[in-house]
Motif scaffolding. Structure first.
Motif, short mmCIF file in Angstrom:
data_model
loop_
_atom_site.label_atom_id
_atom_site.label_comp_id
_atom_site.label_asym_id
_atom_site.label_seq_id
_atom_site.Cartn_x
_atom_site.Cartn_y
_atom_site.Cartn_z
N UNK A 35 0.86 -1.19 0.00
CA UNK A 35 0.00 0.00 0.00
C UNK A 35 0.89 1.23 0.00
N UNK A 36 0.31 2.34 -0.43
CA UNK A 36 1.09 3.58 -0.48
C UNK A 36 0.16 4.78 -0.59
N UNK A 37 0.68 5.92 -0.21
CA UNK A 37 0.16 7.19 -0.69
C UNK A 37 1.10 7.46 -1.86
N UNK A 38 0.63 7.17 -3.07
CA UNK A 38 1.54 7.06 -4.21
C UNK A 38 1.95 8.40 -4.83
N UNK A 39 3.06 8.33 -5.56
CA UNK A 39 3.52 9.45 -6.37
C UNK A 39 2.80 9.41 -7.71
N UNK A 40 3.05 10.38 -8.54
CA UNK A 40 2.41 10.48 -9.85
C UNK A 40 2.79 9.32 -10.78
N UNK A 41 3.97 8.74 -10.61
CA UNK A 41 4.37 7.64 -11.50
C UNK A 41 3.71 6.32 -11.12
N UNK A 42 3.11 6.26 -9.95
CA UNK A 42 2.50 5.02 -9.47
C UNK A 42 0.99 5.01 -9.73
N UNK A 127 4.08 7.79 1.28
CA UNK A 127 4.52 6.73 2.19
C UNK A 127 4.33 5.40 1.47
N UNK A 128 5.19 4.43 1.79
CA UNK A 128 5.10 3.10 1.18
C UNK A 128 5.18 2.05 2.27
N UNK A 129 4.23 1.14 2.26
CA UNK A 129 4.20 -0.01 3.17
C UNK A 129 4.60 -1.20 2.31
N UNK A 130 5.72 -1.84 2.65
CA UNK A 130 6.24 -2.93 1.82
C UNK A 130 6.49 -4.18 2.66
N UNK A 131 6.47 -5.31 1.96
CA UNK A 131 6.63 -6.61 2.60
C UNK A 131 7.45 -7.53 1.70
N UNK A 132 8.08 -8.50 2.31
CA UNK A 132 8.82 -9.51 1.53
C UNK A 132 7.86 -10.48 0.84
N UNK A 133 6.62 -10.50 1.30
CA UNK A 133 5.58 -11.37 0.73
C UNK A 133 4.55 -10.49 0.03
N UNK A 134 3.87 -11.01 -1.00
CA UNK A 134 2.91 -10.19 -1.73
C UNK A 134 1.61 -9.90 -0.98
N UNK A 135 1.39 -10.56 0.14
CA UNK A 135 0.17 -10.34 0.92
C UNK A 135 0.51 -10.32 2.40
N UNK A 136 -0.24 -9.52 3.15
CA UNK A 136 -0.10 -9.46 4.60
C UNK A 136 -1.40 -9.93 5.23
N UNK A 137 -1.29 -10.60 6.37
CA UNK A 137 -2.52 -10.96 7.07
C UNK A 137 -3.16 -9.67 7.58
N UNK A 138 -4.48 -9.65 7.72
CA UNK A 138 -5.19 -8.41 8.09
C UNK A 138 -4.69 -7.76 9.38
N UNK A 139 -4.33 -8.55 10.38
CA UNK A 139 -3.86 -7.97 11.64
C UNK A 139 -2.54 -7.24 11.47
N UNK A 140 -1.62 -7.85 10.72
CA UNK A 140 -0.33 -7.20 10.46
C UNK A 140 -0.53 -5.92 9.66
N UNK A 141 -1.38 -5.99 8.64
CA UNK A 141 -1.65 -4.81 7.81
C UNK A 141 -2.21 -3.68 8.67
N UNK A 142 -3.22 -3.97 9.50
CA UNK A 142 -3.83 -2.94 10.34
C UNK A 142 -2.83 -2.35 11.34
N UNK A 143 -1.95 -3.19 11.88
CA UNK A 143 -0.93 -2.69 12.81
C UNK A 143 0.04 -1.74 12.10
#
Length: 165
Positions: A35-42, A127-143
């Protein structure tokens, strides 16, 4: 008058704290942009991935790629160069997409196992939220969203990006 004061307060946010230290070797590799608050290129990214590789001179070769508009959309690829700011514990970089301009890149959160990170800016504009995996469990994402909010971001502007193999 109240609105003017509110806008003034937004401009005077404290500096974005970063993690104390980053093991650059562990940080290198693929990061899925969840997830992100993206820039214009995204614009409308699918499967956005940021890849880092340290060059011999200490700079960071970066490849940011995604499919635009759908999983079968046009492949977009960018190759900015990261420069680590001295004495920052490797947590503050400058990203250069176009010479001579460099953008602030602050590692504001990094999980102990190097599986999730949040990249922020002092302006709280992107801002950019990144992970080593393509999906996060909902609890981790919300945290992680709660951490981003605590950093002073308007999390209603966060966009979740779709990923599939």
């Amino acid at each position: 008058m109240i609105n003017i004061l509110g806008l003034s307060a937004c401009r005077n946010l404290p500096p974005m704290p970063t993690v104390s230290t980053v093991d650059i070797e562990r940080f290198m590799g693929d990061w899925y942009v969840i997830a992100a608050i993206p820039t214009v290129i995204e614009r409308d990214p699918y499967n956005p991935i940021e890849h880092y590789q340290q060059n011999m001179d200490g700079t960071i070769a970066t490849t940011f790629s995604f499919r635009q508009g759908g999983f079968d959309g046009a492949l977009k690829t960018y190759h900015p160069t990261g420069t680590i700011v001295p004495n920052s514990g490797n947590a503050e970089w400058r990203m250069q997409f176009v010479w001579p301009f460099k953008s602030e890149y602050l590692i504001a959160y990094l999980s102990e196992d190097y599986q999730q990170t949040v990249i922020a800016r002092n302006k709280r504009d992107y801002v950019w939220l990144m992970s080593r995996q393509p999906h996060l469990d909902p609890n981790t994402y919300q945290a992680l969203v709660a951490k981003i909010k605590a950093m002073g971001y308007d999390t209603s502007k966060l966009q979740v990006f779709p990923h599939q193999p």
